[in-house]
Enzyme design. Sequence first.
Site, PDB file in Angstrom:
ATOM      1  N   THR A  75       0.781  -1.140   0.124  1.00 34.32           N
ATOM      2  CA  THR A  75       0.134   0.105  -0.052  1.00 34.32           C
ATOM      3  C   THR A  75       1.017   1.019   0.017  1.00 34.32           C
ATOM      4  O   THR A  75       0.661   2.108  -0.764  1.00 34.32           O
ATOM      5  CB  THR A  75      -0.990  -0.017   1.071  1.00 34.32           C
ATOM      6  OG1 THR A  75      -1.604  -1.244   1.175  1.00 34.32           O
ATOM      7  CG2 THR A  75      -1.862   1.176   1.338  1.00 34.32           C
ATOM      8  N   HIS A  90       1.906   1.841  -3.288  1.00 35.20           N
ATOM      9  CA  HIS A  90       0.866   2.575  -4.248  1.00 35.20           C
ATOM     10  C   HIS A  90       1.068   4.346  -3.805  1.00 35.20           C
ATOM     11  O   HIS A  90       0.871   4.863  -4.801  1.00 35.20           O
ATOM     12  CB  HIS A  90      -0.357   2.172  -3.785  1.00 35.20           C
ATOM     13  CG  HIS A  90      -0.623   0.744  -4.572  1.00 35.20           C
ATOM     14  ND1 HIS A  90      -0.845   0.601  -5.838  1.00 35.20           N
ATOM     15  CD2 HIS A  90      -0.691  -0.499  -3.918  1.00 35.20           C
ATOM     16  CE1 HIS A  90      -1.149  -0.967  -6.128  1.00 35.20           C
ATOM     17  NE2 HIS A  90      -0.879  -1.358  -4.919  1.00 35.20           N
ATOM     18  N   CYS A 130     -16.066   1.231  13.703  1.00 35.99           N
ATOM     19  CA  CYS A 130     -16.821   2.026  14.489  1.00 35.99           C
ATOM     20  C   CYS A 130     -17.449   1.577  15.830  1.00 35.99           C
ATOM     21  O   CYS A 130     -17.573   2.213  16.883  1.00 35.99           O
ATOM     22  CB  CYS A 130     -18.006   2.440  13.748  1.00 35.99           C
ATOM     23  SG  CYS A 130     -19.104   1.095  13.332  1.00 35.99           S
ATOM     24  N   CYS A 134     -21.804  -0.647  14.424  1.00 37.22           N
ATOM     25  CA  CYS A 134     -22.651  -1.352  13.299  1.00 37.22           C
ATOM     26  C   CYS A 134     -22.734  -2.777  13.723  1.00 37.22           C
ATOM     27  O   CYS A 134     -22.468  -3.221  14.711  1.00 37.22           O
ATOM     28  CB  CYS A 134     -22.009  -1.269  12.091  1.00 37.22           C
ATOM     29  SG  CYS A 134     -20.268  -2.456  11.811  1.00 37.22           S
ATOM     30  N   ILE A 157     -11.345 -11.915   1.392  1.00 36.35           N
ATOM     31  CA  ILE A 157     -10.429 -11.918   2.328  1.00 36.35           C
ATOM     32  C   ILE A 157     -10.144 -10.344   2.874  1.00 36.35           C
ATOM     33  O   ILE A 157      -9.593  -9.650   1.484  1.00 36.35           O
ATOM     34  CB  ILE A 157      -9.254 -12.621   2.687  1.00 36.35           C
ATOM     35  CG1 ILE A 157      -9.419 -13.927   2.193  1.00 36.35           C
ATOM     36  CG2 ILE A 157      -8.524 -12.443   3.998  1.00 36.35           C
ATOM     37  CD1 ILE A 157     -10.312 -14.574   3.683  1.00 36.35           C
TER      38      ILE A 157
END
Length: 343
Positions: free
Chosen positions: A40, A43, A93, A96, A286
Site C-alpha cells: 500500500t 501505491h 466504529c 454497526c 479476505i
Amino acid sequence: MKALAKLERAPGLTLTDVKKPEVGHNDVMIRITRTAICGTDIHIWKWDDWAQKTIPVPMHVGHEYVGEIVEMGQEVRGFAIGDRVSGEGHITCGFCRNCRAGRRHLCRNTVGVGVNREGAFAEYLVIPAFNAFKIPPEISDDLAAIFDPFGNATHTALSFNLVGEDVLITGAGPIGIMAVAIAKHVGARNVVITDVNDYRLELARKMGATRAVNVSRESLRDVMADLHMAEGFDVGLEMSGVPSAFTGMLEAMNHGGKIALLGIPPAQTAIDWTQVIFKGLEIKGIYGREMFETWYKMVAMLQSGLDLSPILTHHFKVDDYREAFATMLSGESGKVILDWTAA
C-alpha cells in the site's frame, strides 16, 4: 516530531517535521521503534490512481509498526507505560451490526491508519487502546513490525482447513510467501506457489514451498503431474490480483475446492464461471485480519516454531528511506524494515 509524509500530490514521500499527536481518553501513544514498508505504501509512493482518490494530502502514512507505549488516556485499562505493542491498523466504529456481533473486520465504517488518518511512519503514533496488541518478549521488533501483513497471510491461509491438503498460492509477494510457511506449519501436504519473480520464488523455497513455479517458464500442470496430483488442489490462496493467475487457479482446483481471495483483480475481470459452478467451488473474499483471533494465532504459531526470518531481507535507518523504497520497488526484496530509534 519526524514523519514520512505525503506533502504534495506527486510521487514520493518526504521526511519532515509534523506536530506530535494528542492522546484522547481511550487512546495510547506509541513511540515507534520499527516500521515496515507495505505494498500500500508503494501505491502511495507511486501516487497511482488509487492513491490519488484515497490519500488525503498532507498526511504522514505507514501502518506496519511496533513500538512502546509512552502515554495513555485516562480511560485506558489493560496496558501500562512501557508495554511493547503493535496494533490493528483498521479502526472500526464499534456500533454497526458486524462490530456489535464481534465481526469487526467486516465493519462498514473502517478507517485505515496511514491511509485515511495519520500513520505510523513517525516518531509517535496515537491509536485507540482497543487496537493495540501486546507483543510477547520472545518476538523480535522486526517480526512484530510485520504483524499487519503476517495477519493478512494468516487470515487468508487459515480460512480453510489445510491439514493434509494440497494448497496452491498464486502471487509470491511477502504475504504469499508468509502463507507458504503458515500452510506448511499447520500441516498442508503439498504447497505450490506461482509467480514470475525468481528472487521471491527463491524466498518461498526457503520458507518451505514444495514447489515454487515461475509460470513464464514452467507449466503448473507439469508440476502437478510431478507431484502425482491427479485430481487438483484442495485449497487456493489468491494473493496476486492478476487475472491470469486466478484463471489458472480455477482450472487447477479439485471439485469441491475452496479459494480465499486476498489479491484485488481489476474491476472488470472475466472468469470462466463454469469452473466455479460445475466444480462446486467455494470462494471467500479476505480483508484485513480478524480482530483479534488472527493476532492470537500469529503469536501462537511463532511460539510453536513458525520461522518467518527469511522474509526479513533488508533493514534501513529511516533517514535512508529513499533507498529503502527503491529496494522495495525493485521487486528483489522481502520485507523492508525502517529503524526509527535514531530519528
